[in-house]
Design a protein around this motif. Structure first.
Motif, PDB file in Angstrom:
ATOM      1  N   ALA A 132       0.817  -1.222   0.000  1.00 35.87           N
ATOM      2  CA  ALA A 132       0.000   0.000   0.000  1.00 35.87           C
ATOM      3  C   ALA A 132       0.847   1.267   0.000  1.00 35.87           C
ATOM      4  O   ALA A 132       0.494   2.259  -0.645  1.00 35.87           O
ATOM      5  CB  ALA A 132      -0.936  -0.009   1.200  1.00 35.87           C
ATOM      6  N   SER A 133       1.969   1.257   0.719  1.00 41.73           N
ATOM      7  CA  SER A 133       2.829   2.448   0.751  1.00 41.73           C
ATOM      8  C   SER A 133       3.349   2.776  -0.644  1.00 41.73           C
ATOM      9  O   SER A 133       3.378   3.944  -1.062  1.00 41.73           O
ATOM     10  CB  SER A 133       4.023   2.224   1.689  1.00 41.73           C
ATOM     11  N   TRP A 134       3.760   1.738  -1.379  1.00 47.40           N
ATOM     12  CA  TRP A 134       4.215   1.932  -2.757  1.00 47.40           C
ATOM     13  C   TRP A 134       3.058   2.395  -3.645  1.00 47.40           C
ATOM     14  O   TRP A 134       3.222   3.242  -4.517  1.00 47.40           O
ATOM     15  CB  TRP A 134       4.835   0.649  -3.305  1.00 47.40           C
ATOM     16  N   LEU A 135       1.884   1.841  -3.395  1.00 48.59           N
ATOM     17  CA  LEU A 135       0.707   2.247  -4.172  1.00 48.59           C
ATOM     18  C   LEU A 135       0.401   3.728  -3.953  1.00 48.59           C
ATOM     19  O   LEU A 135       0.165   4.478  -4.916  1.00 48.59           O
ATOM     20  CB  LEU A 135      -0.479   1.368  -3.768  1.00 48.59           C
ATOM     21  N   VAL A 136       0.433   4.167  -2.697  1.00 41.88           N
ATOM     22  CA  VAL A 136       0.194   5.579  -2.396  1.00 41.88           C
ATOM     23  C   VAL A 136       1.230   6.446  -3.107  1.00 41.88           C
ATOM     24  O   VAL A 136       0.896   7.459  -3.738  1.00 41.88           O
ATOM     25  CB  VAL A 136       0.219   5.836  -0.866  1.00 41.88           C
ATOM     26  N   LYS A 137       2.498   6.041  -3.026  1.00 39.82           N
ATOM     27  CA  LYS A 137       3.577   6.814  -3.666  1.00 39.82           C
ATOM     28  C   LYS A 137       3.336   6.956  -5.171  1.00 39.82           C
ATOM     29  O   LYS A 137       3.423   8.057  -5.727  1.00 39.82           O
ATOM     30  CB  LYS A 137       4.925   6.119  -3.408  1.00 39.82           C
ATOM     31  N   LEU A 138       3.023   5.847  -5.840  1.00 41.93           N
ATOM     32  CA  LEU A 138       2.859   5.885  -7.296  1.00 41.93           C
ATOM     33  C   LEU A 138       1.583   6.614  -7.708  1.00 41.93           C
ATOM     34  O   LEU A 138       1.549   7.270  -8.753  1.00 41.93           O
ATOM     35  CB  LEU A 138       2.891   4.466  -7.869  1.00 41.93           C
TER      36      LEU A 138
END
Length: 325
Positions: free
Chosen positions: A18-24
């Protein structure tokens, strides 16, 4: 940018995927409503607030999977929802109640909030290969797993594999509820996610890699593993939302590989890591089952090589002091 003017919600936003999803999503111009269990826990929010463009377009909300209406404020006004929040544990001490109830009821609570929010056009649910490939009969090199496969929930119950059961039951519940309430959902089924960590804490899959490196294959309960880069999984989530023709389930697996081969690659990349000698020799290549990539490729997913993913995982574990060499 593809997300300009669009608002989406990411549940369980502090997690690895999820953290990577938020970033992208932020990189693509989206405004993101991100839910966490506690707004006062720096381990849950600090790394999200530090992301580029977080000040302008990231809004944090506190929500609890077991509280029926707690996702309403975060989902209000959103065009899409990414439901990643679900407990993960393979520890023998983990109970059925701890894993199954939050996974199933949490999914239904999030979907309930989506039904009450007419602006939501699509929901992307993060599932797992755990709901696809857990069978009573052992898998063989002749097997090619694809999206038509479903894990055996009776076998998961018998063997007390509560995480696997939680994923099977949550997926069943989500398809049934979506059908009854006419919600457009897409479910993604990644293998073991590897790659760099954005969050400060060690997540389950990074723990598996760390344990394998430190203790060798003896650490592994499943010596054959299916790997995928966390960044590819985050991109797949966005594609599953943006591509109008996306439908049903998608397996996300870049590589199926025996742990001995993973250790060999790590040993070649990092001779200083002192991989146990019994894994450094020319071990035979163990034939493994395969996971079809055809449907994921129809979303435009291009997988990162396992060598790059492993290198970036180890660099990240080293940088965060989980691994010293």
């Amino acid at each position: 940018m593809s997300g300009e003017g669009k608002v989406v919600c990411v549940t369980g936003a502090s997690g690895f995927i999820a953290s990577w999803l938020v970033k992208l999503l932020l990189d693509r111009g989206y405004t993101v409503h991100a839910t966490v269990r506690s707004l006062t826990d720096p381990n849950k929010v600090a790394h999200l607030l530090a992301l580029d463009r977080a000040k302008e377009r990231l809004h944090l909300f506190e929500a609890d999977l077991l509280d029926e209406n707690s996702f309403d404020p975060a989902i209000k006004g959103c065009d899409g929802v990414f439901h990643t929040a679900s407990p993960v544990s393979f520890k023998p001490s983990a109970t059925k109640e701890e894993l199954v109830n939050p996974a199933v009821n949490g999914t239904l609570n999030v979907l309930g909030s989506c039904v009450r929010t007419p602006s939501v056009k699509r929901v992307v649910v993060t599932s797992s290969t755990a709901s696809v490939m857990y069978k009573r009969n052992p898998l063989t090199p002749a097997d090619v797993i694809d999206e038509t496969w479903f894990s055996d929930k009776d076998f998961a119950e018998e063997t007390k594999q509560w995480y696997i059961l939680s994923k099977v039951l949550a997926e069943e519940a989500s398809w049934k509820y979506a059908g009854e309430n006419k919600i457009d959902i897409v479910s993604l089924h990644p293998g073991l996610c590897i790659g760099p960590l954005l969050q400060p804490t060690l997540n389950f899959s990074s723990e598996v890699i760390l344990g394998t490196i430190k203790e060798g294959m003896d650490f592994m309960s499943f010596p054959i593993n299916i790997y995928v880069d966390v960044r590819d999984v985050a991109i797949a989530h966005i594609e599953a939302f943006e591509v109008p023709s996306a439908r049903g389930r998608y397996c996300l697996v870049a590589e199926t590989m025996h742990s001995s081969q993973v250790l060999k690659i790590v040993g070649q990349l990092y001779p200083a890591l002192a991989i146990p000698e019994k894994y450094g020799a020319d071990l035979p290549i163990v034939p493994t089952y395969k996971v079809s990539q055809d449907k994921a490729k129809s979303l435009g997913i291009k997988y990162t090589s396992i060598e790059v993913s492993l290198k970036d995982t180890i660099e990240s574990l080293k940088e965060k002091s989980f691994l010293k060499f």
